[in-house]
Design a protein around this motif. Structure first.
Motif, PDB file in Angstrom:
ATOM      1  N   ARG A 272       0.814  -1.220   0.000  1.00 23.67           N
ATOM      2  CA  ARG A 272       0.000   0.000   0.000  1.00 23.67           C
ATOM      3  C   ARG A 272       0.850   1.274   0.000  1.00 23.67           C
ATOM      4  NH1 ARG A 272      -5.080  -1.652   0.341  1.00 23.67           N
ATOM      5  NH2 ARG A 272      -5.574  -3.571   1.469  1.00 23.67           N
ATOM      6  N   SER A 273       2.107   1.138  -0.398  1.00 23.20           N
ATOM      7  CA  SER A 273       2.993   2.296  -0.433  1.00 23.20           C
ATOM      8  C   SER A 273       2.527   3.301  -1.489  1.00 23.20           C
ATOM      9  CB  SER A 273       4.422   1.853  -0.743  1.00 23.20           C
ATOM     10  OG  SER A 273       5.253   2.970  -0.955  1.00 23.20           O
ATOM     11  N   ALA A 274       2.515   4.579  -1.116  1.00 22.08           N
ATOM     12  CA  ALA A 274       2.085   5.632  -2.041  1.00 22.08           C
ATOM     13  C   ALA A 274       3.192   6.016  -3.008  1.00 22.08           C
ATOM     14  CB  ALA A 274       1.625   6.856  -1.254  1.00 22.08           C
ATOM     15  N   LYS A 275       4.430   5.641  -2.697  1.00 19.94           N
ATOM     16  CA  LYS A 275       5.539   5.986  -3.580  1.00 19.94           C
ATOM     17  C   LYS A 275       6.378   4.747  -3.863  1.00 19.94           C
ATOM     18  CE  LYS A 275       8.671   7.426   0.149  1.00 19.94           C
ATOM     19  NZ  LYS A 275       9.570   8.493   0.631  1.00 19.94           N
ATOM     20  N   ALA A 276       7.232   4.877  -4.863  1.00 25.33           N
ATOM     21  CA  ALA A 276       8.055   3.740  -5.265  1.00 25.33           C
ATOM     22  C   ALA A 276       9.093   3.412  -4.195  1.00 25.33           C
ATOM     23  CB  ALA A 276       8.755   4.053  -6.586  1.00 25.33           C
ATOM     24  N   LEU A 277       9.335   2.112  -4.013  1.00 27.59           N
ATOM     25  CA  LEU A 277      10.343   1.622  -3.083  1.00 27.59           C
ATOM     26  C   LEU A 277      11.394   0.822  -3.845  1.00 27.59           C
ATOM     27  CD1 LEU A 277       8.046   0.283  -0.193  1.00 27.59           C
ATOM     28  CD2 LEU A 277       9.163   2.522  -0.315  1.00 27.59           C
ATOM     29  N   LEU A 278      12.576   0.739  -3.277  1.00 22.01           N
ATOM     30  CA  LEU A 278      13.617  -0.146  -3.776  1.00 22.01           C
ATOM     31  C   LEU A 278      13.458  -1.489  -3.088  1.00 22.01           C
ATOM     32  CD1 LEU A 278      16.339  -0.761  -5.254  1.00 22.01           C
ATOM     33  CD2 LEU A 278      17.491   0.179  -3.228  1.00 22.01           C
ATOM     34  N   VAL A 279      13.371  -2.566  -3.880  1.00 21.70           N
ATOM     35  CA  VAL A 279      13.182  -3.914  -3.347  1.00 21.70           C
ATOM     36  C   VAL A 279      14.411  -4.752  -3.707  1.00 21.70           C
ATOM     37  CG1 VAL A 279      11.658  -5.922  -3.257  1.00 21.70           C
ATOM     38  CG2 VAL A 279      10.700  -3.651  -3.754  1.00 21.70           C
ATOM     39  N   LEU A 280      15.071  -5.317  -2.711  1.00 23.03           N
ATOM     40  CA  LEU A 280      16.255  -6.148  -2.929  1.00 23.03           C
ATOM     41  C   LEU A 280      15.941  -7.592  -2.558  1.00 23.03           C
ATOM     42  CD1 LEU A 280      19.153  -3.951  -1.435  1.00 23.03           C
ATOM     43  CD2 LEU A 280      18.307  -4.026  -3.793  1.00 23.03           C
ATOM     44  N   GLY A 281      16.187  -8.517  -3.482  1.00 28.75           N
ATOM     45  CA  GLY A 281      16.080  -9.943  -3.211  1.00 28.75           C
ATOM     46  C   GLY A 281      17.454 -10.478  -2.858  1.00 28.75           C
ATOM     47  N   CYS A 282      17.628 -10.912  -1.617  1.00 28.06           N
ATOM     48  CA  CYS A 282      18.963 -11.151  -1.081  1.00 28.06           C
ATOM     49  C   CYS A 282      19.340 -12.634  -1.025  1.00 28.06           C
ATOM     50  CB  CYS A 282      19.080 -10.525   0.308  1.00 28.06           C
ATOM     51  SG  CYS A 282      18.837  -8.731   0.295  1.00 28.06           S
ATOM     52  N   GLU A 283      20.645 -12.844  -0.878  1.00 22.85           N
ATOM     53  CA  GLU A 283      21.221 -14.192  -0.865  1.00 22.85           C
ATOM     54  C   GLU A 283      20.758 -14.994   0.345  1.00 22.85           C
ATOM     55  OE1 GLU A 283      23.736 -17.215  -2.458  1.00 22.85           O
ATOM     56  OE2 GLU A 283      23.077 -15.313  -3.340  1.00 22.85           O
ATOM     57  N   ASP A 284      20.398 -14.317   1.430  1.00 24.13           N
ATOM     58  CA  ASP A 284      19.966 -15.016   2.647  1.00 24.13           C
ATOM     59  C   ASP A 284      18.482 -15.361   2.642  1.00 24.13           C
ATOM     60  OD1 ASP A 284      18.896 -12.510   2.962  1.00 24.13           O
ATOM     61  OD2 ASP A 284      19.964 -12.019   4.809  1.00 24.13           O
ATOM     62  N   GLY A 285      17.811 -15.200   1.489  1.00 28.59           N
ATOM     63  CA  GLY A 285      16.393 -15.540   1.383  1.00 28.59           C
ATOM     64  C   GLY A 285      15.469 -14.477   1.925  1.00 28.59           C
ATOM     65  N   VAL A 286      16.024 -13.312   2.235  1.00 28.85           N
ATOM     66  CA  VAL A 286      15.239 -12.204   2.792  1.00 28.85           C
ATOM     67  C   VAL A 286      15.050 -11.137   1.716  1.00 28.85           C
ATOM     68  CG1 VAL A 286      15.203 -10.385   4.547  1.00 28.85           C
ATOM     69  CG2 VAL A 286      16.069 -12.664   5.121  1.00 28.85           C
ATOM     70  N   ILE A 287      13.867 -10.515   1.711  1.00 27.52           N
ATOM     71  CA  ILE A 287      13.583  -9.391   0.823  1.00 27.52           C
ATOM     72  C   ILE A 287      13.589  -8.125   1.663  1.00 27.52           C
ATOM     73  CG2 ILE A 287      11.930  -8.383  -0.783  1.00 27.52           C
ATOM     74  CD1 ILE A 287      10.852 -11.294  -1.133  1.00 27.52           C
ATOM     75  N   ARG A 288      14.381  -7.146   1.227  1.00 29.54           N
ATOM     76  CA  ARG A 288      14.508  -5.896   1.975  1.00 29.54           C
ATOM     77  C   ARG A 288      13.996  -4.732   1.129  1.00 29.54           C
ATOM     78  NH1 ARG A 288      18.717  -9.317   3.501  1.00 29.54           N
ATOM     79  NH2 ARG A 288      19.002  -9.459   5.769  1.00 29.54           N
ATOM     80  N   LEU A 289      13.134  -3.906   1.741  1.00 24.94           N
ATOM     81  CA  LEU A 289      12.529  -2.772   1.066  1.00 24.94           C
ATOM     82  C   LEU A 289      13.068  -1.479   1.653  1.00 24.94           C
ATOM     83  CD1 LEU A 289      10.474  -5.245   0.803  1.00 24.94           C
ATOM     84  CD2 LEU A 289       8.738  -3.523   0.351  1.00 24.94           C
ATOM     85  N   PHE A 290      13.314  -0.494   0.758  1.00 24.69           N
ATOM     86  CA  PHE A 290      13.919   0.766   1.180  1.00 24.69           C
ATOM     87  C   PHE A 290      13.183   1.944   0.553  1.00 24.69           C
ATOM     88  CE2 PHE A 290      17.175  -2.468   1.334  1.00 24.69           C
ATOM     89  CZ  PHE A 290      17.876  -2.201   2.512  1.00 24.69           C
TER      90      PHE A 290
END
Length: 373
Positions: free
Chosen positions: A45-63
């Protein structure tokens, strides 16, 4: 005319045939976490664009992403969410509203053959597609809103599915053209695309390239055509790249969202070659050749209507190359090989920028501008 470059100005600037193409780095950050893939866009539901990283440890991080006027990426690229897939290293990401719950969902594919679908930061579904690493992921949506998630893996299987159902499954090993081959084919790249034919009809297809130099055209889970290619195709993008007499795309046909419907597909080879597919025929003549293995292609429209689209190329080299009409019109040096890239309006000025992720975990946001004299 020659090509000139502006040194030490913060921009990579090239002048070619009275066309000046500049690429400026808006921001850059090196992350502590090892990532394999990135995406940029509105998610959940973010109103603006986010950076999404798919990581080697199986975790997805959003910035959060810096907007125009925010200078310090270290302060503004703040983590907003950390999502555990409970799976292997993330290989592919897609952002799309596949659940129809009113927000953009996040789809992640890993090296253990599992696709995890997040809806509003919660795991909605986990789809185990096999034991092989998923090398390709895309979402197909036709003109009336029918959609499917499509994946390709290193075991040579193309799967089409929804969060709670399997639509079809196609093993390239079982097809006539690869039957009898001793080694197992792998899906090197995949593209879900609606293409405009020379008659103006638009049809949806899945294009899947294998490591035996075949490009398979799939519709409804059936291979309707297989095209031989001159090299193993590692990357594809759809657009309008070459002005051909039989394809009248200039000013061309628009979809319901007002976007120009692509009529061509650029094919990037592991030998560095780029060929254009049009009307389900691969051009005999190269569009261009980088001379080094290609792994990523992106289409960016020219800001001037009626011009050929840009092709952005990345691969086994420390740079991002920009081509238009078969000529390299710009290049931008990067800290390392680019492993993933995406387009988005990151500074909210109404124009599309490109975000690249490098092997050394650096992410850069780049603005492409053109002037004609």
């Amino acid at each position: 005319t020659g090509v000139t470059t502006a040194e030490n100005s913060g921009k990579d600037s090239y002048i070619c045939n009275m066309l000046q193409v500049c690429m400026q780095c808006l921001w850059e950050r090196r992350f502590a976490q090892k990532f394999n893939v990135l995406s940029v866009g509105q998610v959940f539901r973010s109103a603006k664009a986010l950076l999404v990283l798919g990581c080697e440890d199986g975790v997805i991080r959003l910035f959060d992403i810096p907007t125009a006027g925010e200078k310090s990426s270290e302060k503004t690229l703040q983590s907003t969410s950390v999502l555990e897939t409970k799976g292997g290293p993330i290989q592919q990401l897609a952002l799309h509203n596949v659940t129809r719950f009113g927000s953009v969902d996040l789809i992640a594919a890993d090296s253990q053959g599992t696709v995890t679908i997040f809806c509003n930061e919660q795991i909605l579904a986990r789809c185990s597609l096999g034991e092989h690493s998923i090398s390709c992921l895309d979402v197909e949506e036709d003109a009336i809103g029918n959609l499917m998630i499509v994946s390709g893996d290193e075991g040579g299987t193309v799967n089409a599915f929804l969060p709670y159902s399997t639509l079809w499954r196609l093993r390239l090993q079982d097809t006539r053209i690869t039957r009898g081959v001793t080694s197992v084919p792998t899906v090197c790249c995949l593209l879900a695309v609606g293409l405009c034919s020379s008659t103006g009809d638009v049809s949806n297809y899945i294009l899947a390239a294998d490591n035996f130099r075949n490009l398979h055209v799939i519709q409804g889970g059936t291979i309707v055509q297989t095209l031989p290619t001159n090299a193993v195709i590692n990357a594809m993008c759809a657009g309008n790249f070459v002005d051909m007499d039989e394809v009248h795309w200039r000013g061309g046909q628009k979809d319901m969202a007002g976007r120009t419907i692509p009529s061509q597909v650029a094919l990037g080879g592991e030998d560095g070659s780029i060929y254009i597919m049009s009307n389900f025929q691969v051009s005999v003549v190269e569009y261009s050749n980088v001379k080094l293995p290609l792994t990523q292609l992106l289409c960016v429209p020219d800001s001037m209507p009626g011009q050929e689209d840009y092709i952005l190329c990345a691969g086994h080299f420390n740079a991002l190359f920009v081509y238009q009409a078969g000529k390299r019109v710009c290049q931008h040096k990067t800290p390392d090989w680019i492993v993933s890239m995406a387009t988005a309006d990151v500074d909210r000025d109404g124009n599309v920028e490109v975000v690249v992720g490098c092997l050394d975990n650096t992410v850069q946001a780049l603005k492409l501008t053109t002037t004609r004299t």
